[in-house]
Write an enzyme that holds these catalytic residues in place. Sequence first.
Site, PDB file in Angstrom:
ATOM      1  N   ASP A 116       0.845  -1.196   0.000  1.00  0.00           N
ATOM      2  CA  ASP A 116       0.000   0.000   0.000  1.00  0.00           C
ATOM      3  C   ASP A 116       0.876   1.241   0.000  1.00  0.00           C
ATOM      4  O   ASP A 116       1.767   1.371   0.827  1.00  0.00           O
ATOM      5  CB  ASP A 116      -0.914  -0.032   1.234  1.00  0.00           C
ATOM      6  CG  ASP A 116      -2.090   0.901   1.115  1.00  0.00           C
ATOM      7  OD1 ASP A 116      -2.579   1.100  -0.020  1.00  0.00           O
ATOM      8  OD2 ASP A 116      -2.536   1.417   2.145  1.00  0.00           O
ATOM      9  N   HIS A 117       0.624   2.131  -0.927  1.00  0.00           N
ATOM     10  CA  HIS A 117       1.356   3.388  -1.044  1.00  0.00           C
ATOM     11  C   HIS A 117       2.861   3.177  -1.193  1.00  0.00           C
ATOM     12  O   HIS A 117       3.655   3.679  -0.396  1.00  0.00           O
ATOM     13  CB  HIS A 117       1.048   4.329   0.119  1.00  0.00           C
ATOM     14  CG  HIS A 117      -0.360   4.799   0.128  1.00  0.00           C
ATOM     15  ND1 HIS A 117      -0.796   5.873  -0.618  1.00  0.00           N
ATOM     16  CD2 HIS A 117      -1.461   4.307   0.755  1.00  0.00           C
ATOM     17  CE1 HIS A 117      -2.094   6.039  -0.434  1.00  0.00           C
ATOM     18  NE2 HIS A 117      -2.527   5.094   0.392  1.00  0.00           N
TER      19      HIS A 117
END
Length: 133
Positions: free
Chosen positions: A82-83
Amino acid sequence: MTRATLAEVLQPALAGRYAVAGLVTLGWEDMRAFVAAAEAEGCPVILQAGPSCRAHTPLPVLGAMFRHLAEAASVPVVAHLDHGYTAQECREAIDSGFTSVMFDGSRLPVAQNIAETAAIVAMAHAAGVSCEG
């Protein structure tokens, strides 16, 4: 079951009109609890390694943890970066067994964001990994 890509989990959810939980993990205890809850409900789960998690645990270790849990799970488990802020971070996640990566180019100028996102999508898809940007 085993690890699943984001596409493998979300396409049936879209067709069946149900949601799949994407849960940010901070450590082993969270991961185990999230998979156990998903198994109890008989639904897939997306385990997300966000920046806070990665600050304390290297991607190869997280990949091994996700893989271990997924291989023993009775439901599909997505191992999601994530990210990810760089192509190198996304590549390391893919090489570590993640089945999904999210490239966050929001800090970049729009043209650079688009170009880097396209390159990371190509890299991920070549490895059989889902990608969002």
